[in-house]
Design a protein around this motif. Structure first.
Motif, PDB file in Angstrom:
ATOM      1  N   LEU A 241       0.840  -1.190   0.000  1.00  0.00           N
ATOM      2  CA  LEU A 241       0.000   0.000   0.000  1.00  0.00           C
ATOM      3  C   LEU A 241       0.878   1.244   0.000  1.00  0.00           C
ATOM      4  O   LEU A 241       1.956   1.242   0.594  1.00  0.00           O
ATOM      5  CB  LEU A 241      -0.897   0.039   1.244  1.00  0.00           C
ATOM      6  N   ASN A 242       0.407   2.293  -0.641  1.00  0.00           N
ATOM      7  CA  ASN A 242       1.072   3.592  -0.574  1.00  0.00           C
ATOM      8  C   ASN A 242       0.685   4.267   0.734  1.00  0.00           C
ATOM      9  O   ASN A 242      -0.421   4.082   1.234  1.00  0.00           O
ATOM     10  CB  ASN A 242       0.637   4.481  -1.740  1.00  0.00           C
ATOM     11  N   VAL A 243       1.582   5.077   1.275  1.00  0.00           N
ATOM     12  CA  VAL A 243       1.292   5.835   2.494  1.00  0.00           C
ATOM     13  C   VAL A 243       1.042   7.272   2.086  1.00  0.00           C
ATOM     14  O   VAL A 243       1.856   7.879   1.391  1.00  0.00           O
ATOM     15  CB  VAL A 243       2.466   5.752   3.499  1.00  0.00           C
ATOM     16  N   ILE A 244      -0.111   7.841   2.501  1.00  0.00           N
ATOM     17  CA  ILE A 244      -0.482   9.178   2.031  1.00  0.00           C
ATOM     18  C   ILE A 244      -0.412  10.231   3.129  1.00  0.00           C
ATOM     19  O   ILE A 244      -0.972  11.304   2.975  1.00  0.00           O
ATOM     20  CB  ILE A 244      -1.882   9.173   1.379  1.00  0.00           C
ATOM     21  N   ASP A 245       0.287   9.939   4.235  1.00  0.00           N
ATOM     22  CA  ASP A 245       0.473  10.973   5.251  1.00  0.00           C
ATOM     23  C   ASP A 245       1.935  11.434   5.236  1.00  0.00           C
ATOM     24  O   ASP A 245       2.734  10.949   4.451  1.00  0.00           O
ATOM     25  CB  ASP A 245       0.050  10.486   6.644  1.00  0.00           C
ATOM     26  N   ASN A 246       2.266  12.372   6.117  1.00  0.00           N
ATOM     27  CA  ASN A 246       3.630  12.917   6.136  1.00  0.00           C
ATOM     28  C   ASN A 246       4.490  12.304   7.244  1.00  0.00           C
ATOM     29  O   ASN A 246       5.346  12.965   7.808  1.00  0.00           O
ATOM     30  CB  ASN A 246       3.589  14.444   6.264  1.00  0.00           C
ATOM     31  N   SER A 247       4.279  11.030   7.525  1.00  0.00           N
ATOM     32  CA  SER A 247       5.043  10.358   8.578  1.00  0.00           C
ATOM     33  C   SER A 247       6.452   9.991   8.124  1.00  0.00           C
ATOM     34  O   SER A 247       7.303   9.700   8.946  1.00  0.00           O
ATOM     35  CB  SER A 247       4.306   9.096   9.020  1.00  0.00           C
ATOM     36  N   GLY A 248       6.697   9.961   6.822  1.00  0.00           N
ATOM     37  CA  GLY A 248       8.013   9.615   6.311  1.00  0.00           C
ATOM     38  C   GLY A 248       8.028   8.313   5.542  1.00  0.00           C
ATOM     39  O   GLY A 248       8.942   8.060   4.754  1.00  0.00           O
ATOM     40  N   ALA A 249       7.056   7.456   5.750  1.00  0.00           N
ATOM     41  CA  ALA A 249       6.972   6.202   5.002  1.00  0.00           C
ATOM     42  C   ALA A 249       6.367   6.468   3.631  1.00  0.00           C
ATOM     43  O   ALA A 249       5.528   7.353   3.470  1.00  0.00           O
ATOM     44  CB  ALA A 249       6.126   5.193   5.760  1.00  0.00           C
ATOM     45  N   LEU A 250       6.812   5.707   2.638  1.00  0.00           N
ATOM     46  CA  LEU A 250       6.273   5.833   1.286  1.00  0.00           C
ATOM     47  C   LEU A 250       5.509   4.587   0.858  1.00  0.00           C
ATOM     48  O   LEU A 250       4.488   4.690   0.177  1.00  0.00           O
ATOM     49  CB  LEU A 250       7.411   6.100   0.291  1.00  0.00           C
ATOM     50  N   LEU A 251       5.992   3.414   1.254  1.00  0.00           N
ATOM     51  CA  LEU A 251       5.379   2.158   0.847  1.00  0.00           C
ATOM     52  C   LEU A 251       5.392   1.199   2.026  1.00  0.00           C
ATOM     53  O   LEU A 251       6.407   1.083   2.729  1.00  0.00           O
ATOM     54  CB  LEU A 251       6.179   1.558  -0.318  1.00  0.00           C
TER      55      LEU A 251
ATOM     56  N   LEU B 288      -0.540   4.710  11.949  1.00  0.00           N
ATOM     57  CA  LEU B 288      -1.055   5.014  13.284  1.00  0.00           C
ATOM     58  C   LEU B 288       0.010   4.721  14.326  1.00  0.00           C
ATOM     59  O   LEU B 288       0.921   3.928  14.094  1.00  0.00           O
ATOM     60  CB  LEU B 288      -2.275   4.144  13.592  1.00  0.00           C
ATOM     61  N   ASN B 289      -0.143   5.357  15.504  1.00  0.00           N
ATOM     62  CA  ASN B 289       0.721   5.009  16.627  1.00  0.00           C
ATOM     63  C   ASN B 289       0.013   3.951  17.476  1.00  0.00           C
ATOM     64  O   ASN B 289      -1.046   3.443  17.101  1.00  0.00           O
ATOM     65  CB  ASN B 289       1.111   6.253  17.439  1.00  0.00           C
ATOM     66  N   ASN B 290       0.581   3.624  18.630  1.00  0.00           N
ATOM     67  CA  ASN B 290      -0.005   2.565  19.462  1.00  0.00           C
ATOM     68  C   ASN B 290      -1.319   2.968  20.108  1.00  0.00           C
ATOM     69  O   ASN B 290      -2.068   2.109  20.574  1.00  0.00           O
ATOM     70  CB  ASN B 290       0.995   2.143  20.541  1.00  0.00           C
ATOM     71  N   LYS B 291      -1.616   4.267  20.143  1.00  0.00           N
ATOM     72  CA  LYS B 291      -2.878   4.750  20.720  1.00  0.00           C
ATOM     73  C   LYS B 291      -3.966   4.921  19.662  1.00  0.00           C
ATOM     74  O   LYS B 291      -4.979   5.557  19.912  1.00  0.00           O
ATOM     75  CB  LYS B 291      -2.652   6.094  21.415  1.00  0.00           C
ATOM     76  N   ARG B 292      -3.744   4.402  18.460  1.00  0.00           N
ATOM     77  CA  ARG B 292      -4.669   4.508  17.324  1.00  0.00           C
ATOM     78  C   ARG B 292      -4.860   5.951  16.883  1.00  0.00           C
ATOM     79  O   ARG B 292      -5.912   6.330  16.404  1.00  0.00           O
ATOM     80  CB  ARG B 292      -6.011   3.857  17.641  1.00  0.00           C
ATOM     81  N   GLU B 293      -3.823   6.776  17.046  1.00  0.00           N
ATOM     82  CA  GLU B 293      -3.834   8.154  16.554  1.00  0.00           C
ATOM     83  C   GLU B 293      -2.938   8.218  15.325  1.00  0.00           C
ATOM     84  O   GLU B 293      -1.992   7.441  15.196  1.00  0.00           O
ATOM     85  CB  GLU B 293      -3.293   9.110  17.622  1.00  0.00           C
ATOM     86  N   MET B 294      -3.197   9.185  14.455  1.00  0.00           N
ATOM     87  CA  MET B 294      -2.394   9.327  13.245  1.00  0.00           C
ATOM     88  C   MET B 294      -0.950   9.673  13.590  1.00  0.00           C
ATOM     89  O   MET B 294      -0.701  10.501  14.452  1.00  0.00           O
ATOM     90  CB  MET B 294      -2.971  10.425  12.354  1.00  0.00           C
ATOM     91  N   LEU B 295      -0.015   9.043  12.895  1.00  0.00           N
ATOM     92  CA  LEU B 295       1.400   9.313  13.105  1.00  0.00           C
ATOM     93  C   LEU B 295       1.806  10.623  12.443  1.00  0.00           C
ATOM     94  O   LEU B 295       2.575  11.400  12.998  1.00  0.00           O
ATOM     95  CB  LEU B 295       2.226   8.149  12.543  1.00  0.00           C
ATOM     96  N   GLY B 296       1.279  10.887  11.271  1.00  0.00           N
ATOM     97  CA  GLY B 296       1.546  12.137  10.564  1.00  0.00           C
ATOM     98  C   GLY B 296       0.546  13.209  10.952  1.00  0.00           C
ATOM     99  O   GLY B 296      -0.416  12.964  11.680  1.00  0.00           O
ATOM    100  N   THR B 297       0.788  14.419  10.445  1.00  0.00           N
ATOM    101  CA  THR B 297      -0.115  15.538  10.754  1.00  0.00           C
ATOM    102  C   THR B 297      -0.904  16.003   9.541  1.00  0.00           C
ATOM    103  O   THR B 297      -1.808  16.808   9.675  1.00  0.00           O
ATOM    104  CB  THR B 297       0.694  16.730  11.293  1.00  0.00           C
ATOM    105  N   ARG B 298      -0.554  15.499   8.364  1.00  0.00           N
ATOM    106  CA  ARG B 298      -1.256  15.878   7.131  1.00  0.00           C
ATOM    107  C   ARG B 298      -1.559  14.641   6.308  1.00  0.00           C
ATOM    108  O   ARG B 298      -0.885  13.624   6.432  1.00  0.00           O
ATOM    109  CB  ARG B 298      -0.398  16.815   6.283  1.00  0.00           C
ATOM    110  N   ILE B 299      -2.549  14.768   5.429  1.00  0.00           N
ATOM    111  CA  ILE B 299      -2.881  13.704   4.482  1.00  0.00           C
ATOM    112  C   ILE B 299      -2.788  14.294   3.097  1.00  0.00           C
ATOM    113  O   ILE B 299      -3.329  15.365   2.830  1.00  0.00           O
ATOM    114  CB  ILE B 299      -4.278  13.131   4.759  1.00  0.00           C
TER     115      ILE B 299
END
Length: 163
Positions: free
Chosen positions: A38-48, A128-139
């Motif tokens: 899957l592609n990652v569409i947030d700004n967490s740093g992961a791409l795939l 997501l992080n371990n608390k089920r919150e988004m890791l990035g701040t943008r989509i």
């Protein structure tokens, strides 16, 4: 039984909406499973990312759909420079990290309650992080409107376009 298909293109990503003219319910099975990329569409740093497990989905025998939570491995990430490593906005993930994610787009058509079928150009997720919150701040891309019904309203509110 025929289909009427409408294609929407937003920011280079394509979403198709098909309207069924028949009455039979031929809903396809879910579509993201083991080894799916899957592609990652947030700004967490992961791409795939690559799916390792679909969580809490006993109904579809280990297959995930839009709004389902998965465990994944980061296959490709943005490179990190030494200067960026010390800053507060450092990349949050590296290649090989095991993370959780929520599926936001799928290539397999998904049936809506009003009879329309919606499919996207690619498979995409948000980390997501371990608390089920988004890791990035943008989509940075289109997401499915089905996320709101499954309890992911924060993702829908941050997305630039919802189909």
């Amino acid at each position: 039984m025929g289909f009427v298909e409408v294609t929407v293109v937003v920011e280079g990503k394509q979403a198709s909406v098909m309207k069924s003219s028949g009455t039979r319910d031929l809903s396809p099975p879910a579509m993201i499973g083991l080894k799916s990329t899957l592609n990652v569409i947030d700004n967490s740093g992961a791409l795939l990312i690559e799916c390792v497990n679909v969580l809490k989905n006993k109904v579809n025998n280990g297959w995930g759909s839009v709004g389902d939570e998965i465990v994944c491995v980061v296959q490709d990430a943005r490179p990190v420079s030494a200067a960026a490593q010390a800053s507060l906005t450092a990349v949050k993930v590296r290649r090989g990290d095991v993370r959780r994610a929520v599926i936001v787009r799928t290539r397999k058509p998904v049936r809506r309650p009003d009879g329309r079928w919606v499919r996207f150009d690619d498979n995409a997720a948000v980390l997501l992080n371990n608390k089920r919150e988004m890791l990035g701040t943008r989509i940075g891309g289109v997401v499915s409107a089905d996320l709101r019904m499954k309890g992911w309203g924060k993702i829908v509110s941050l997305a630039p376009r919802v189909v």
